[in-house]
Scaffold this motif. Structure first.
Motif, short mmCIF file in Angstrom:
data_model
loop_
_atom_site.label_atom_id
_atom_site.label_comp_id
_atom_site.label_asym_id
_atom_site.label_seq_id
_atom_site.Cartn_x
_atom_site.Cartn_y
_atom_site.Cartn_z
N ASP A 155 0.85 -1.18 0.00
CA ASP A 155 0.00 0.00 0.00
C ASP A 155 0.90 1.25 0.00
OD1 ASP A 155 -1.59 2.21 0.81
OD2 ASP A 155 -2.97 0.87 1.87
N PRO A 156 0.74 2.15 -0.94
CA PRO A 156 1.60 3.35 -0.99
C PRO A 156 1.51 4.20 0.28
CG PRO A 156 0.23 3.21 -2.98
CD PRO A 156 -0.22 2.11 -2.05
N ALA A 157 0.45 4.03 1.06
CA ALA A 157 0.31 4.81 2.30
C ALA A 157 1.15 4.23 3.44
CB ALA A 157 -1.16 4.87 2.71
N TRP A 158 1.63 3.00 3.27
CA TRP A 158 2.45 2.41 4.34
C TRP A 158 3.74 3.20 4.50
CZ3 TRP A 158 2.39 -3.49 2.82
CH2 TRP A 158 1.10 -4.00 3.05
N PRO A 159 4.18 3.34 5.76
CA PRO A 159 5.47 4.01 5.96
C PRO A 159 6.62 3.10 5.47
CG PRO A 159 4.65 3.17 8.04
CD PRO A 159 3.57 2.93 7.01
N LEU A 160 7.69 3.73 5.08
CA LEU A 160 8.87 2.97 4.67
C LEU A 160 9.39 2.18 5.86
CD1 LEU A 160 10.45 2.72 2.04
CD2 LEU A 160 12.02 4.43 2.88
N PRO A 161 9.58 0.88 5.72
CA PRO A 161 10.05 0.11 6.88
C PRO A 161 11.48 0.48 7.25
CG PRO A 161 9.90 -1.28 4.93
CD PRO A 161 9.38 0.07 4.55
N LEU A 162 11.78 0.34 8.52
CA LEU A 162 13.13 0.58 9.01
C LEU A 162 13.75 -0.75 9.39
CD1 LEU A 162 12.43 3.66 11.31
CD2 LEU A 162 13.40 3.66 9.01
N LEU A 163 15.01 -0.89 9.08
CA LEU A 163 15.72 -2.10 9.49
C LEU A 163 15.99 -2.04 10.98
CD1 LEU A 163 18.28 -2.48 6.57
CD2 LEU A 163 16.30 -3.92 7.04
N PRO A 164 15.98 -3.18 11.66
CA PRO A 164 16.27 -3.18 13.10
C PRO A 164 17.74 -2.86 13.35
CG PRO A 164 15.94 -5.43 12.29
CD PRO A 164 15.64 -4.51 11.16
N ASP A 165 18.02 -2.40 14.56
CA ASP A 165 19.41 -2.14 14.95
C ASP A 165 20.25 -3.39 14.69
OD1 ASP A 165 18.87 0.43 15.76
OD2 ASP A 165 18.63 -0.10 17.87
N GLY A 166 21.40 -3.18 14.12
CA GLY A 166 22.32 -4.28 13.90
C GLY A 166 22.13 -5.00 12.57
#
Length: 179
Positions: A155-166
């Motif tokens: 869905d274009p409304a989804w925020p860009l995912p962030l990779l977890p620390d590490g």
């Protein structure tokens, strides 16, 4: 996303000599990872548990039009925090969107890595069997090829995912495969 410094340079310049040097560096164990930013295409990837290949559907990032299916031959993937690890085996199968035609890509690179001793006879047998399985799936329209071109997109409304620390830390090295 990481790639070898030589592959990133070859993508930037189109230089075949740089790409060949990257294969030599891989064989010698002197390669290093470099940053690479994915652009121009959108890709939906399908990793099959325990399989020696993954299947990717490439689309034009701007128009969404299908470009090709792409079968990437690789060591069976291993999940870890922050992603998956595998090792690309240089050989690829490119398939047109309607599945009516295909060709193998980078056979010369695969052969070079065989000559350099990166891929032994045991691994080569696994790759040849994987080639056969991928072609059978393609010919029979099964597995990832069974439902036609995938239409799923985030869905274009989804925020860009962030990779977890590490997630950017090097993973444990993949041990050589032995059946």
């Amino acid at each position: 996303m990481g790639d070898t410094v030589a592959q990133v340079e070859a993508l930037r310049t189109g230089g075949d000599a740089v790409r060949k040097q990257g294969l030599d560096d891989l064989a010698a164990g002197t390669w290093t990872l470099g940053p690479h930013h994915w652009e121009r295409t959108a890709v939906l990837s399908h990793y099959l548990a325990g399989e020696w290949f993954s299947v990717h559907c490439f689309r034009d990032a701007g128009t969404g039009e299908p470009i090709c299916w792409y079968v990437n031959f690789e060591l069976p993937h291993r999940r870890r925090d922050g992603g998956i690890d595998t090792m690309d085996l240089a050989l690829d199968l490119v398939v047109i969107p309607d599945l009516a035609g295909h060709h193998f890509k980078d056979c010369d690179e695969y052969s070079r890595l065989r000559r350099l001793g990166v891929f032994d006879d045991c691994l080569d047998r696994q790759v040849q069997q994987a080639r056969s399985r991928a072609i059978t799936m393609l010919d029979n329209s099964t597995g990832p090829f069974g439902a036609g071109w995938p239409t799923w997109a985030p869905d274009p409304a989804w925020p860009l995912p962030l990779l977890p620390d590490g997630a950017d830390r090097a993973a444990e090295p993949l041990a050589p495969y032995r059946p």
